[in-house]
Design a protein around this motif. Structure first.
Motif, short mmCIF file in Angstrom:
data_model
loop_
_atom_site.label_atom_id
_atom_site.label_comp_id
_atom_site.label_asym_id
_atom_site.label_seq_id
_atom_site.Cartn_x
_atom_site.Cartn_y
_atom_site.Cartn_z
N ALA A 186 0.74 -1.23 -0.11
CA ALA A 186 -0.19 -0.12 -0.02
C ALA A 186 0.95 1.32 -0.17
CB ALA A 186 -0.96 0.06 1.19
N LYS A 187 0.28 2.39 -0.53
CA LYS A 187 1.09 3.61 -0.42
C LYS A 187 1.37 4.22 0.81
CE LYS A 187 -0.11 4.72 -5.33
NZ LYS A 187 -0.85 5.63 -6.34
N ASP A 188 0.17 4.08 1.62
CA ASP A 188 0.08 4.66 2.88
C ASP A 188 0.00 3.50 3.95
OD1 ASP A 188 -0.03 7.39 2.11
OD2 ASP A 188 -2.30 6.94 1.40
N VAL A 189 0.37 3.85 5.13
CA VAL A 189 0.29 2.80 6.19
C VAL A 189 -1.13 2.56 6.59
CG1 VAL A 189 0.57 2.40 8.78
CG2 VAL A 189 2.31 3.68 7.42
N ILE A 190 -1.42 1.19 6.37
CA ILE A 190 -2.81 0.73 6.45
C ILE A 190 -3.38 0.68 8.06
CG2 ILE A 190 -4.54 -1.35 6.46
CD1 ILE A 190 -2.76 -2.31 4.07
N VAL A 191 -4.35 1.57 8.40
CA VAL A 191 -4.85 1.61 9.66
C VAL A 191 -5.99 0.55 9.96
CG1 VAL A 191 -5.66 3.20 11.59
CG2 VAL A 191 -4.02 4.17 9.70
N PRO A 192 -5.99 -0.17 11.05
CA PRO A 192 -7.06 -1.01 11.25
C PRO A 192 -8.25 -0.53 11.50
CG PRO A 192 -5.38 -1.02 13.30
CD PRO A 192 -4.85 -0.21 11.99
N ASN A 193 -9.36 -0.96 10.95
CA ASN A 193 -10.65 -0.41 11.12
C ASN A 193 -11.71 -1.49 11.55
OD1 ASN A 193 -13.17 0.45 10.44
ND2 ASN A 193 -12.87 1.59 8.65
N PRO A 194 -12.16 -1.22 12.76
CA PRO A 194 -12.94 -2.24 13.58
C PRO A 194 -14.54 -2.45 12.77
CG PRO A 194 -13.03 0.04 14.81
CD PRO A 194 -11.94 0.28 13.70
N MET A 195 -14.51 -1.48 11.73
CA MET A 195 -15.90 -1.77 11.00
C MET A 195 -15.72 -2.98 9.94
SD MET A 195 -17.86 -0.05 12.71
CE MET A 195 -19.43 -0.01 11.44
N PHE A 196 -14.49 -3.33 9.59
CA PHE A 196 -13.87 -4.10 8.89
C PHE A 196 -14.06 -5.56 9.34
CE2 PHE A 196 -11.35 -1.12 5.92
CZ PHE A 196 -12.61 -0.23 5.63
N GLU A 197 -14.12 -6.55 8.47
CA GLU A 197 -13.77 -7.93 8.92
C GLU A 197 -12.48 -8.05 9.40
OE1 GLU A 197 -13.55 -12.47 7.27
OE2 GLU A 197 -15.13 -11.10 6.26
N SER B 77 0.55 -3.31 4.49
CA SER B 77 1.00 -1.99 4.92
C SER B 77 2.42 -1.74 4.79
CB SER B 77 0.68 -1.88 6.46
OG SER B 77 0.81 -0.81 6.97
N PRO B 78 2.76 -0.70 4.22
CA PRO B 78 4.39 -0.56 4.10
C PRO B 78 5.17 -0.87 5.11
CG PRO B 78 3.34 1.56 3.83
CD PRO B 78 2.37 0.48 3.92
N ASP B 79 4.82 -0.51 6.61
CA ASP B 79 5.50 -0.56 7.58
C ASP B 79 5.62 -2.26 8.39
OD1 ASP B 79 2.50 -0.64 8.45
OD2 ASP B 79 2.95 0.17 10.29
N CYS B 80 5.05 -3.16 7.60
CA CYS B 80 5.20 -4.39 7.52
C CYS B 80 6.33 -4.90 7.05
CB CYS B 80 3.96 -5.11 7.21
SG CYS B 80 2.43 -4.75 8.44
N VAL B 81 7.45 -4.45 7.31
CA VAL B 81 8.73 -4.56 6.47
C VAL B 81 9.15 -5.88 6.54
CG1 VAL B 81 11.14 -3.96 5.98
CG2 VAL B 81 9.50 -2.15 6.74
N ARG B 82 9.07 -6.78 7.54
CA ARG B 82 9.37 -7.94 7.79
C ARG B 82 8.69 -9.17 7.02
NH1 ARG B 82 13.49 -11.54 9.54
NH2 ARG B 82 12.87 -13.43 10.34
N PHE B 83 7.43 -8.89 6.86
CA PHE B 83 6.55 -9.61 5.87
C PHE B 83 6.74 -9.48 4.38
CE2 PHE B 83 2.63 -10.39 3.29
CZ PHE B 83 2.51 -11.57 3.80
N ILE B 84 7.03 -8.20 4.06
CA ILE B 84 7.57 -8.01 2.60
C ILE B 84 8.71 -8.55 2.37
CG2 ILE B 84 8.10 -6.23 1.22
CD1 ILE B 84 6.38 -4.19 2.70
N ASP B 85 9.76 -8.68 3.29
CA ASP B 85 11.05 -9.29 2.94
C ASP B 85 10.85 -10.82 2.93
OD1 ASP B 85 12.56 -6.96 3.01
OD2 ASP B 85 12.92 -7.10 5.18
#
Length: 229
Positions: free
Chosen positions: A5-16, A167-175
Motif C-alpha cells: 500500500a502507498k500509505d500505512v494501513i490503519v485497522p478499521n473495527p468496522m471491517f472484517e 501495509s508498508p510498515d510491515c517490512v519483515r512480511f514484505i522481506d
C-alpha cells in the motif's frame, strides 16, 4: 509495488478482522489483517519471535504485553511495543469480538516448551482456531496465488489493481514474501515445497489464512517465479 500500500494501513473495527498463526519449531508468527467492504484483503501488522511458545503470544494477539516481557532483550521489547502500538487501540475499542483466527492444523500438537497443545491453550483463551486438515503445499500456493493475482485497469498504461495489500510498515512480511522460494530438490521432483528458513514463518501464517478463508479447488499449483512486488 503492486501489493504494498502507498500509505500505512490503519485497522478499521468496522471491517472484517482476522489473525493468522504459524506454530513453528521454535518460532511463532502472528499476522493481523482485515477485509474491506470492497473485498480487499489487507495485512496491517505482523509479529514474529524465536524461542517462545503459544502462551507468550496469546496476550500479544489481544493487544497486551506478556507477563515475561521484562525478560526480553531491549531490542525485542522495542519491537513488541512497536507492534502493539497498532494492535492495542483496536482491541480496546471493544469492537473486535468477531475477529477470526486461522492457523495450522498442527495446532493440535505441542510446541517446544509447552505441556499442552496450542489449540487447547487457545480455547482456554477463548480463541477459536479455524483450521483445515487439507494443507498441502501445492494447495497453499494455489490459494495464495489467487489472492496475489492482479486485475487489469488499463493494460496499455500498465495500470493494475490488487485484491491484496500489505501495509508498508510491515517490512519483515514484505522481506519474507520476497525471499520465500521453492526448493531446488522439490523442483527436480516436479513438486512444490518451499525452503524452510527465516522467510517461512510469516508467509506460512498467510497461507493458513488463505486456505481457510479463501479456499480454491485443489489442483497442482504452478511454481510462481514472479517476486512479491
Amino acid at each position: 509495488r503492486w501489493h504494498v500500500a502507498k500509505d500505512v494501513i490503519v485497522p478499521n473495527p468496522m471491517f472484517e478482522q482476522w489473525r493468522a498463526w504459524d506454530f513453528g519449531h521454535g518460532v511463532m508468527a502472528l499476522l493481523w489483517g482485515q477485509i474491506t467492504p470492497w473485498n480487499v484483503v489487507q495485512i496491517w501488522q505482523t509479529y514474529e519471535i524465536s524461542g517462545e511458545d503459544i502462551e507468550f503470544c496469546i496476550p500479544i494477539a489481544k493487544g497486551r504485553l506478556p507477563s515475561s516481557f521484562a525478560l526480553l532483550r531491549s531490542t525485542e521489547q522495542k519491537l513488541l511495543r512497536d507492534t502493539l502500538r497498532k494492535v492495542t487501540p483496536l482491541i480496546n475499542s471493544d469492537e473486535l469480538a468477531g475477529v477470526k483466527d486461522y492457523g495450522d492444523n498442527a495446532g493440535t500438537a505441542r510446541t517446544a516448551n509447552s505441556k499442552r497443545s496450542c489449540k487447547a491453550i487457545m480455547l482456554d483463551a477463548k480463541i477459536d482456531l479455524i483450521t483445515s486438515g487439507k494443507q498441502t503445499y501445492d494447495w497453499r500456493f494455489r490459494c495464495v496465488d489467487r489472492l496475489l493475482r492482479l486485475r487489469p485497469v488499463d493494460v496499455d498504461k500498465n495500470v493494475w489493481k490488487s485484491k491484496f495489500e500489505v501495509s508498508p510498515d510491515c517490512v519483515r512480511f514484505i522481506d519474507c514474501m520476497n525471499n520465500y522460494i521453492n526448493s531446488k530438490a522439490a523442483i527436480n521432483r516436479g513438486e512444490v515445497a518451499p525452503v524452510i528458513n527465516w522467510a517461512s514463518h510469516q508467509v506460512t501464517a498467510f497461507e493458513f489464512f488463505a486456505i481457510n478463508r479463501f479456499p480454491v479447488e485443489s489442483k497442482t499449483a504452478t511454481i510462481r517465479e514472479e517476486r512479491f512486488r
